[in-house]
Design a protein around this motif. Structure first.
Motif, PDB file in Angstrom:
ATOM      1  N   ASP A   1       0.837  -1.207   0.000  1.00  0.00           N
ATOM      2  CA  ASP A   1       0.000   0.000   0.000  1.00  0.00           C
ATOM      3  C   ASP A   1       0.870   1.255   0.000  1.00  0.00           C
ATOM      4  O   ASP A   1       0.567   2.240  -0.698  1.00  0.00           O
ATOM      5  CB  ASP A   1      -0.919   0.008   1.218  1.00  0.00           C
ATOM      6  CG  ASP A   1      -1.977  -1.082   1.177  1.00  0.00           C
ATOM      7  OD1 ASP A   1      -2.157  -1.709   0.121  1.00  0.00           O
ATOM      8  OD2 ASP A   1      -2.623  -1.306   2.236  1.00  0.00           O
ATOM      9  N   LEU A   2       1.951   1.229   0.777  1.00  0.00           N
ATOM     10  CA  LEU A   2       2.873   2.367   0.791  1.00  0.00           C
ATOM     11  C   LEU A   2       3.532   2.526  -0.571  1.00  0.00           C
ATOM     12  O   LEU A   2       3.696   3.654  -1.065  1.00  0.00           O
ATOM     13  CB  LEU A   2       3.928   2.163   1.883  1.00  0.00           C
ATOM     14  CG  LEU A   2       4.991   3.241   2.045  1.00  0.00           C
ATOM     15  CD1 LEU A   2       4.373   4.623   2.248  1.00  0.00           C
ATOM     16  CD2 LEU A   2       5.931   2.909   3.205  1.00  0.00           C
ATOM     17  N   ALA A   3       3.879   1.426  -1.198  1.00  0.00           N
ATOM     18  CA  ALA A   3       4.462   1.482  -2.544  1.00  0.00           C
ATOM     19  C   ALA A   3       3.463   2.063  -3.541  1.00  0.00           C
ATOM     20  O   ALA A   3       3.830   2.874  -4.410  1.00  0.00           O
ATOM     21  CB  ALA A   3       4.898   0.089  -2.987  1.00  0.00           C
ATOM     22  N   ALA A   4       2.197   1.683  -3.418  1.00  0.00           N
ATOM     23  CA  ALA A   4       1.162   2.215  -4.308  1.00  0.00           C
ATOM     24  C   ALA A   4       1.038   3.732  -4.147  1.00  0.00           C
ATOM     25  O   ALA A   4       0.864   4.470  -5.134  1.00  0.00           O
ATOM     26  CB  ALA A   4      -0.176   1.537  -4.017  1.00  0.00           C
ATOM     27  N   LEU A   5       1.146   4.200  -2.917  1.00  0.00           N
ATOM     28  CA  LEU A   5       1.076   5.639  -2.657  1.00  0.00           C
ATOM     29  C   LEU A   5       2.269   6.367  -3.264  1.00  0.00           C
ATOM     30  O   LEU A   5       2.100   7.395  -3.939  1.00  0.00           O
ATOM     31  CB  LEU A   5       1.018   5.882  -1.147  1.00  0.00           C
ATOM     32  CG  LEU A   5       1.063   7.340  -0.692  1.00  0.00           C
ATOM     33  CD1 LEU A   5      -0.165   8.099  -1.162  1.00  0.00           C
ATOM     34  CD2 LEU A   5       1.195   7.431   0.826  1.00  0.00           C
ATOM     35  N   THR A   6       3.476   5.838  -3.047  1.00  0.00           N
ATOM     36  CA  THR A   6       4.667   6.519  -3.566  1.00  0.00           C
ATOM     37  C   THR A   6       4.674   6.529  -5.092  1.00  0.00           C
ATOM     38  O   THR A   6       5.110   7.504  -5.707  1.00  0.00           O
ATOM     39  CB  THR A   6       5.952   5.864  -3.036  1.00  0.00           C
ATOM     40  OG1 THR A   6       6.010   4.498  -3.453  1.00  0.00           O
ATOM     41  CG2 THR A   6       6.018   5.930  -1.521  1.00  0.00           C
ATOM     42  N   GLU A   7       4.164   5.475  -5.703  1.00  0.00           N
ATOM     43  CA  GLU A   7       4.096   5.436  -7.163  1.00  0.00           C
ATOM     44  C   GLU A   7       3.004   6.363  -7.690  1.00  0.00           C
ATOM     45  O   GLU A   7       3.189   7.046  -8.703  1.00  0.00           O
ATOM     46  CB  GLU A   7       3.850   3.996  -7.624  1.00  0.00           C
ATOM     47  CG  GLU A   7       5.059   3.086  -7.395  1.00  0.00           C
ATOM     48  CD  GLU A   7       4.706   1.614  -7.432  1.00  0.00           C
ATOM     49  OE1 GLU A   7       3.581   1.277  -7.874  1.00  0.00           O
ATOM     50  OE2 GLU A   7       5.556   0.798  -7.024  1.00  0.00           O
ATOM     51  N   HIS A   8       1.868   6.397  -7.005  1.00  0.00           N
ATOM     52  CA  HIS A   8       0.766   7.279  -7.394  1.00  0.00           C
ATOM     53  C   HIS A   8       1.204   8.743  -7.394  1.00  0.00           C
ATOM     54  O   HIS A   8       0.857   9.515  -8.300  1.00  0.00           O
ATOM     55  CB  HIS A   8      -0.411   7.069  -6.443  1.00  0.00           C
ATOM     56  CG  HIS A   8      -1.558   8.002  -6.652  1.00  0.00           C
ATOM     57  ND1 HIS A   8      -2.406   7.927  -7.739  1.00  0.00           N
ATOM     58  CD2 HIS A   8      -2.014   9.052  -5.898  1.00  0.00           C
ATOM     59  CE1 HIS A   8      -3.326   8.872  -7.659  1.00  0.00           C
ATOM     60  NE2 HIS A   8      -3.109   9.567  -6.551  1.00  0.00           N
ATOM     61  N   LEU A   9       1.967   9.116  -6.389  1.00  0.00           N
ATOM     62  CA  LEU A   9       2.446  10.499  -6.271  1.00  0.00           C
ATOM     63  C   LEU A   9       3.797  10.696  -6.956  1.00  0.00           C
ATOM     64  O   LEU A   9       4.311  11.819  -6.975  1.00  0.00           O
ATOM     65  CB  LEU A   9       2.563  10.879  -4.786  1.00  0.00           C
ATOM     66  CG  LEU A   9       1.243  10.862  -3.986  1.00  0.00           C
ATOM     67  CD1 LEU A   9       1.511  11.181  -2.515  1.00  0.00           C
ATOM     68  CD2 LEU A   9       0.241  11.859  -4.575  1.00  0.00           C
TER      69      LEU A   9
ATOM     70  N   GLY B   1       8.980   6.267  10.032  1.00  0.00           N
ATOM     71  CA  GLY B   1       7.960   5.388  10.587  1.00  0.00           C
ATOM     72  C   GLY B   1       8.028   5.327  12.087  1.00  0.00           C
ATOM     73  O   GLY B   1       9.105   5.190  12.670  1.00  0.00           O
ATOM     74  N   HIS B   2       6.867   5.427  12.731  1.00  0.00           N
ATOM     75  CA  HIS B   2       6.778   5.322  14.188  1.00  0.00           C
ATOM     76  C   HIS B   2       6.116   4.001  14.560  1.00  0.00           C
ATOM     77  O   HIS B   2       5.080   3.636  14.013  1.00  0.00           O
ATOM     78  CB  HIS B   2       5.963   6.479  14.766  1.00  0.00           C
ATOM     79  CG  HIS B   2       5.741   6.385  16.249  1.00  0.00           C
ATOM     80  ND1 HIS B   2       4.497   6.209  16.814  1.00  0.00           N
ATOM     81  CD2 HIS B   2       6.613   6.427  17.287  1.00  0.00           C
ATOM     82  CE1 HIS B   2       4.604   6.154  18.134  1.00  0.00           C
ATOM     83  NE2 HIS B   2       5.871   6.295  18.443  1.00  0.00           N
TER      84      HIS B   2
ATOM     85  N   VAL C   1       7.920   0.761   7.074  1.00  0.00           N
ATOM     86  CA  VAL C   1       8.995   1.386   6.296  1.00  0.00           C
ATOM     87  C   VAL C   1      10.087   0.369   5.963  1.00  0.00           C
ATOM     88  O   VAL C   1      10.544   0.271   4.814  1.00  0.00           O
ATOM     89  CB  VAL C   1       9.588   2.592   7.058  1.00  0.00           C
ATOM     90  CG1 VAL C   1      10.893   3.054   6.427  1.00  0.00           C
ATOM     91  CG2 VAL C   1       8.581   3.731   7.095  1.00  0.00           C
ATOM     92  N   VAL C   2      10.506  -0.390   6.955  1.00  0.00           N
ATOM     93  CA  VAL C   2      11.557  -1.391   6.745  1.00  0.00           C
ATOM     94  C   VAL C   2      11.119  -2.426   5.708  1.00  0.00           C
ATOM     95  O   VAL C   2      11.871  -2.786   4.798  1.00  0.00           O
ATOM     96  CB  VAL C   2      11.909  -2.077   8.085  1.00  0.00           C
ATOM     97  CG1 VAL C   2      12.753  -3.323   7.853  1.00  0.00           C
ATOM     98  CG2 VAL C   2      12.641  -1.107   9.005  1.00  0.00           C
TER      99      VAL C   2
END
Length: 274
Positions: free
Chosen positions: A76-84, A93-94, A101-102
């Motif tokens: 999902d994080l990869a999808a966001l970074t690619e979308h933007l 990351g907390h 993140v890792v």
């Protein structure tokens, strides 16, 4: 609302403010992008583009039944970074977000990543196993699941009112607003996502993921963290991630990005600009 739709049809809500080098924030369990408001406002004023998303099943993202595991979180994080089309991004990351993140970097590579920061993060692995004798007993996390499934409204008050921010320590300056904001964020999300997410953050072994990281990495951890104990997390992760810097905060709690935002923000800025 700004959303990106993942391959399995899940809508992921995100905030995207400003211009400049992007900083992407991944929140902890069971919260939302709102937990990063103080950091986002700080770095926005310092000329950065700041992005934070609600993990699937959390906050304003889709309350889907399945996919509440680190593979989906990373994808999902990869999808966001690619979308933007984010490039040269700093990923922060907390807690559970540190695991996200890792796993994202290990699973999707470093081509879009400039630096990584893990704050009070769950890697290498939280649960006690034969190879991780310093971990917490599985029964601790089983109890979390029972409380989420039966009375999460009370559980989501007790956690921030006590160990999360160190408000159970003598002399702690308790903020009712901070407690209520934690409760608000938690109750926005899905009980199913939060229930499954406990397994994701406690039982995922990030050891091999950490070994794949080669970008500059800062690991920030308080030695009075009552949620993700310091000795079995920060120092061990710093040994596994190539060239990682460990910064230890004496007496700081798990929720130190909120309770000690001024110090954390200053140290983050110094690392990002170095």
């Amino acid at each position: 609302m700004s959303t990106v739709t993942t391959q399995d049809g899940t809508q992921i809500y995100y905030k995207d403010w400003g211009t400049g080098q992007p900083i992407v924030f991944s929140h902890g369990w069971p919260l939302s992008a709102d937990d990063w408001d103080t950091q986002m406002m700080f770095f926005l004023k310092h000329g950065f583009r700041v992005i934070a998303h609600d993990r699937r099943g959390h906050g304003r993202s889709s309350q889907v039944s399945d996919g509440h595991d680190m593979d989906h979180y990373a994808d999902d994080l990869a999808a966001l970074t690619e979308h933007l089309d984010l490039r040269d991004a700093v990923h922060v990351g907390h807690s559970t977000g540190g695991g996200e993140v890792v796993h994202y970097i290990a699973r999707h590579g470093e081509s879009r990543v400039a630096k990584a920061v893990l704050i009070s993060a769950v890697p290498p692995i939280m649960v006690k196993t034969p190879t991780n004798p310093g971990g917490l007993p599985k029964e601790v996390f089983d109890d979390f699941q029972v409380q989420v499934a039966t009375n999460r409204a009370q559980f989501y008050w007790d956690v921030p009112a006590g160990p999360f921010y160190g408000y159970n320590r003598p002399g702690a300056q308790v903020s009712q607003g901070v407690i209520q904001n934690w409760w608000r964020q938690g109750m926005m999300g899905s009980a199913k996502a939060h229930y499954d997410g406990i397994v994701a953050f406690s039982q995922t072994d990030f050891t091999e993921d950490l070994k794949k990281i080669s970008v500059p990495t800062l690991i920030m951890h308080g030695d009075d963290d009552q949620i993700v104990p310091y000795e079995n997390s920060g120092p061990l992760s710093a040994k596994l991630a190539k060239g990682a810097i460990l910064k230890t905060y004496h007496g700081f709690p798990h929720g130190m990005p909120t309770t000690h935002a001024e110090q954390i923000n200053a140290d983050l800025l110094e690392f990002i600009q170095s």
